[in-house]
Design a protein around this motif. Sequence first.
Motif, PDB file in Angstrom:
ATOM      1  N   LYS A 141      -6.377   5.907 -11.115  1.00  0.00           N
ATOM      2  CA  LYS A 141      -5.876   6.292 -10.568  1.00  0.00           C
ATOM      3  C   LYS A 141      -6.347   6.755  -9.486  1.00  0.00           C
ATOM      4  CE  LYS A 141      -4.899  11.463 -11.683  1.00  0.00           C
ATOM      5  NZ  LYS A 141      -4.185  11.407 -12.456  1.00  0.00           N
ATOM      6  N   MET A 142      -7.511   5.758  -8.552  1.00  0.00           N
ATOM      7  CA  MET A 142      -7.481   4.962  -7.702  1.00  0.00           C
ATOM      8  C   MET A 142      -6.297   3.329  -6.931  1.00  0.00           C
ATOM      9  SD  MET A 142      -9.245   6.890  -5.306  1.00  0.00           S
ATOM     10  CE  MET A 142      -9.519   5.425  -3.568  1.00  0.00           C
ATOM     11  N   THR A 143      -6.168   2.897  -8.392  1.00  0.00           N
ATOM     12  CA  THR A 143      -5.073   2.038  -8.562  1.00  0.00           C
ATOM     13  C   THR A 143      -3.723   1.901  -8.283  1.00  0.00           C
ATOM     14  OG1 THR A 143      -6.661   0.494  -9.545  1.00  0.00           O
ATOM     15  CG2 THR A 143      -4.447  -0.346  -9.137  1.00  0.00           C
ATOM     16  N   LEU A 144      -2.992   3.137  -8.395  1.00  0.00           N
ATOM     17  CA  LEU A 144      -2.189   4.026  -8.130  1.00  0.00           C
ATOM     18  C   LEU A 144      -2.592   4.854  -7.215  1.00  0.00           C
ATOM     19  CD1 LEU A 144       0.288   4.679  -9.413  1.00  0.00           C
ATOM     20  CD2 LEU A 144      -0.267   7.081 -10.190  1.00  0.00           C
ATOM     21  N   PHE A 145      -2.927   5.187  -6.762  1.00  0.00           N
ATOM     22  CA  PHE A 145      -3.258   5.697  -5.031  1.00  0.00           C
ATOM     23  C   PHE A 145      -3.185   5.190  -4.214  1.00  0.00           C
ATOM     24  CE2 PHE A 145      -6.082   6.581  -0.834  1.00  0.00           C
ATOM     25  CZ  PHE A 145      -5.567   7.746  -0.711  1.00  0.00           C
ATOM     26  N   TRP A 146      -3.539   3.273  -4.176  1.00  0.00           N
ATOM     27  CA  TRP A 146      -3.777   2.166  -3.416  1.00  0.00           C
ATOM     28  C   TRP A 146      -2.222   1.991  -3.338  1.00  0.00           C
ATOM     29  CZ3 TRP A 146      -6.615   3.449   0.501  1.00  0.00           C
ATOM     30  CH2 TRP A 146      -7.506   3.041   0.725  1.00  0.00           C
ATOM     31  N   VAL A 405       9.018   3.086 -19.705  1.00  0.00           N
ATOM     32  CA  VAL A 405      11.187   3.321 -19.670  1.00  0.00           C
ATOM     33  C   VAL A 405      10.423   4.876 -19.600  1.00  0.00           C
ATOM     34  CG1 VAL A 405      12.359   3.757 -20.583  1.00  0.00           C
ATOM     35  CG2 VAL A 405      11.212   1.330 -20.725  1.00  0.00           C
ATOM     36  N   ALA A 406       9.462   5.477 -20.263  1.00  0.00           N
ATOM     37  CA  ALA A 406       9.159   6.962 -19.538  1.00  0.00           C
ATOM     38  C   ALA A 406       9.895   7.080 -18.132  1.00  0.00           C
ATOM     39  CB  ALA A 406       8.504   7.671 -20.474  1.00  0.00           C
ATOM     40  N   ALA A 407       8.232   6.241 -17.632  1.00  0.00           N
ATOM     41  CA  ALA A 407       8.286   6.769 -16.103  1.00  0.00           C
ATOM     42  C   ALA A 407       8.817   6.740 -15.445  1.00  0.00           C
ATOM     43  CB  ALA A 407       6.840   5.906 -16.112  1.00  0.00           C
ATOM     44  N   ARG A 408       9.688   5.208 -15.524  1.00  0.00           N
ATOM     45  CA  ARG A 408      10.562   4.882 -14.234  1.00  0.00           C
ATOM     46  C   ARG A 408      11.563   5.883 -14.999  1.00  0.00           C
ATOM     47  NH1 ARG A 408      13.953   0.249 -17.727  1.00  0.00           N
ATOM     48  NH2 ARG A 408      15.147   2.052 -18.464  1.00  0.00           N
ATOM     49  N   ASP A 409      11.791   6.375 -16.168  1.00  0.00           N
ATOM     50  CA  ASP A 409      13.190   7.437 -15.943  1.00  0.00           C
ATOM     51  C   ASP A 409      12.975   8.410 -15.656  1.00  0.00           C
ATOM     52  OD1 ASP A 409      14.655   5.529 -17.727  1.00  0.00           O
ATOM     53  OD2 ASP A 409      14.537   6.065 -19.500  1.00  0.00           O
ATOM     54  N   GLN A 410      11.794   8.766 -15.317  1.00  0.00           N
ATOM     55  CA  GLN A 410      11.016  10.447 -14.740  1.00  0.00           C
ATOM     56  C   GLN A 410      11.422   9.864 -13.272  1.00  0.00           C
ATOM     57  OE1 GLN A 410       7.961  12.289 -16.848  1.00  0.00           O
ATOM     58  NE2 GLN A 410       8.685  11.292 -18.306  1.00  0.00           N
ATOM     59  N   GLN A 411      11.723   9.289 -12.612  1.00  0.00           N
ATOM     60  CA  GLN A 411      11.656   8.238 -11.399  1.00  0.00           C
ATOM     61  C   GLN A 411      10.082   7.878 -10.954  1.00  0.00           C
ATOM     62  OE1 GLN A 411      13.890  11.497  -9.650  1.00  0.00           O
ATOM     63  NE2 GLN A 411      15.683  11.256 -10.390  1.00  0.00           N
ATOM     64  N   MET A 412       9.400   7.091 -11.167  1.00  0.00           N
ATOM     65  CA  MET A 412       8.342   6.515 -11.071  1.00  0.00           C
ATOM     66  C   MET A 412       7.776   5.640 -11.822  1.00  0.00           C
ATOM     67  SD  MET A 412       4.185   8.564 -10.544  1.00  0.00           S
ATOM     68  CE  MET A 412       3.344   8.442  -9.779  1.00  0.00           C
ATOM     69  N   SER A 413       8.790   4.029 -11.310  1.00  0.00           N
ATOM     70  CA  SER A 413       8.695   3.228 -11.562  1.00  0.00           C
ATOM     71  C   SER A 413       7.579   2.225 -11.053  1.00  0.00           C
ATOM     72  CB  SER A 413       9.815   2.270 -11.760  1.00  0.00           C
ATOM     73  OG  SER A 413       9.556   1.043 -11.948  1.00  0.00           O
ATOM     74  N   PRO A 414       6.242   2.264 -11.987  1.00  0.00           N
ATOM     75  CA  PRO A 414       5.279   1.352 -11.032  1.00  0.00           C
ATOM     76  C   PRO A 414       5.974   0.348 -11.333  1.00  0.00           C
ATOM     77  CG  PRO A 414       5.264   2.652 -13.258  1.00  0.00           C
ATOM     78  CD  PRO A 414       6.304   2.527 -13.660  1.00  0.00           C
ATOM     79  N   PHE A 415       4.860  -0.402 -10.108  1.00  0.00           N
ATOM     80  CA  PHE A 415       5.369  -1.968  -9.417  1.00  0.00           C
ATOM     81  C   PHE A 415       6.308  -1.178  -8.289  1.00  0.00           C
ATOM     82  CE2 PHE A 415       2.589  -3.576 -12.824  1.00  0.00           C
ATOM     83  CZ  PHE A 415       1.736  -4.303 -11.467  1.00  0.00           C
ATOM     84  N   ASN A 416       7.337  -0.523  -8.233  1.00  0.00           N
ATOM     85  CA  ASN A 416       8.618  -0.227  -7.789  1.00  0.00           C
ATOM     86  C   ASN A 416       8.849   0.776  -7.032  1.00  0.00           C
ATOM     87  OD1 ASN A 416      10.478  -2.817  -7.721  1.00  0.00           O
ATOM     88  ND2 ASN A 416       9.327  -2.677  -9.838  1.00  0.00           N
ATOM     89  N   PRO A 417       7.602   1.210  -6.308  1.00  0.00           N
ATOM     90  CA  PRO A 417       7.627   3.012  -5.913  1.00  0.00           C
ATOM     91  C   PRO A 417       9.265   2.562  -4.430  1.00  0.00           C
ATOM     92  CG  PRO A 417       6.306   1.667  -4.548  1.00  0.00           C
ATOM     93  CD  PRO A 417       6.231   1.179  -5.772  1.00  0.00           C
TER      94      PRO A 417
END
Length: 557
Positions: A141-146, A405-417
Amino acid sequence: NRQVFCILLIDRISFLTKYHMEPSNATTSRPSSMSLSPYKGPWNKLQAAHLLRRTLFGIRPEQLKQAVDLGLDATLDLLFQPAPVPTLPVNYFKQDDVDAALGETWVDKPLTPGNNGYKKRSLEIWWMNLIYQQGISLTEKMTLFWHNHFATELDIYNNPVSGYRHISLLRENCLGNFKSLVEQVTIDSAMLRYLNGNQNARQSPNENYARELFELFTLGKGPTIGEGDYTNYTEDDVREAAKVLTGWVVRGNNQPDNPVRVEFVNNRHDRSDKKFSKNLGGETIFTQQEGEYKLLIDLIFKQKVTARYISRKLVLWFLHYEIDENIESAIIEPLASQLEAENFEISPVLRTLLSSEFFFDAYFKGTMIKNPLDYIFSQLKVLPLTLPEPFTFKEEGALGDYLFVAARDQQMSPFNPPSVAGWPAYYQIPQHYSLWINSVTLVERRKIPNRIGNGFNRRGTRFTFDLIAHLDHVEDPFDPNVVVQSFAELLLPLPLEAEQIDIYKDALIPGLPDYEWSMEYGEYLADQSNMAQRGSIQRKLQALVSSMLEAPEFHLS
């Protein structure tokens, strides 16, 4: 019809958040407790689930029980323990990759030019599996925060090794020292490439990183006091900071004998003295060449607004975006003071917040719309997912690919904000979290609940949900009321009222008395080889779970 449904859903979610934040007996719309004193109230499943929802991605039933049994302090001890060093990302499924065979890592190998595409996906898959496998730990969770705070876009700097190093830097320091992390990010290869720091030379200073260092990473703007000037820094300060940061370059492209590395080139560095405005203390940085960037960061961390800025972002991330004057004075200011006293160590300050009366105030329960990763993992970790056996790197790759893919298609692509500012839900006023739900993302959100019954396939691997396995964690699985409550404790952010229990129980056993469930479940236990009986129990549980996943409340945390 889709847009109308989306509007109705957002309206319903907005109503629920306001209803929970403004109970009918309240005279003011604010928390009843504005204190960072340690929480001494009841510790039960409701409190434990609130803490775990905000600090993990999804709660496994055994994790909730463990937290309840341990108590608040011991659960916090687990959350703040350093996570084990993860294994390296590997080649999950590319048969003809010339750099790494199937199942082998590519991180420490020379990479063929132009062969980055698969490795970027490999990196994304690797992180999704780390989240899926996490225990009771704040690390992910904190890795995503940063990652949202120091936003970079892998598709722009386009080097998977730099991407791996960057996310590893954030993970290793996620609960460490904020100032040290800023220093390391400043000369990180991914950040240097993303914000053109590697193009910043005395002959032609590039101001991109200097501007974001002030505005987004440390100080914040503060009120406008002139064209391009703010209370916290001025345009002249940006120009001077850019000069301080000249000279750093990224070499190599992970080709044989040419690995990616960061170097300081003295003749590219501006050797003049740099004078800063009174907003930053009116100080001068006398040229120190290679170590000069640390003097700039020292100057930034002398400013009171730096501690307040990051403390405010922690409150926004873990509690809610509505921060009024009362919260500023009663919560943000004390956290900022503690952060300064702790020399910018994040862990003690975050622990103060997460163990406080303020954090556990009922005002905050069920008031945050889940981001896509929270939404996905609050299904795939809560509901028993049957993993194929053996579960090798290929199956792990398939699962991670599905999650990404599920996250990306919901407009939260990890590594690519979407920008250097991160995801708009964490800064765009007034919509904030509601931005996660729109006519596009709603369609994607509904795909996972629709797959609970039949499971899903990804890259030739089959995944199914064994909802009956959840009953092993239920105190009295013969009682349909208890079964309903057990799923609700994990899936929904607030206790069910009697009317809601009846509604959900009707989804489990439509129109039938309670003893019908008790008899049927008992018959199944007596002969678990009876596939027809097992199928009947599974379908009833599927109807129950689906009704909860379709509820507006499920979108809330």
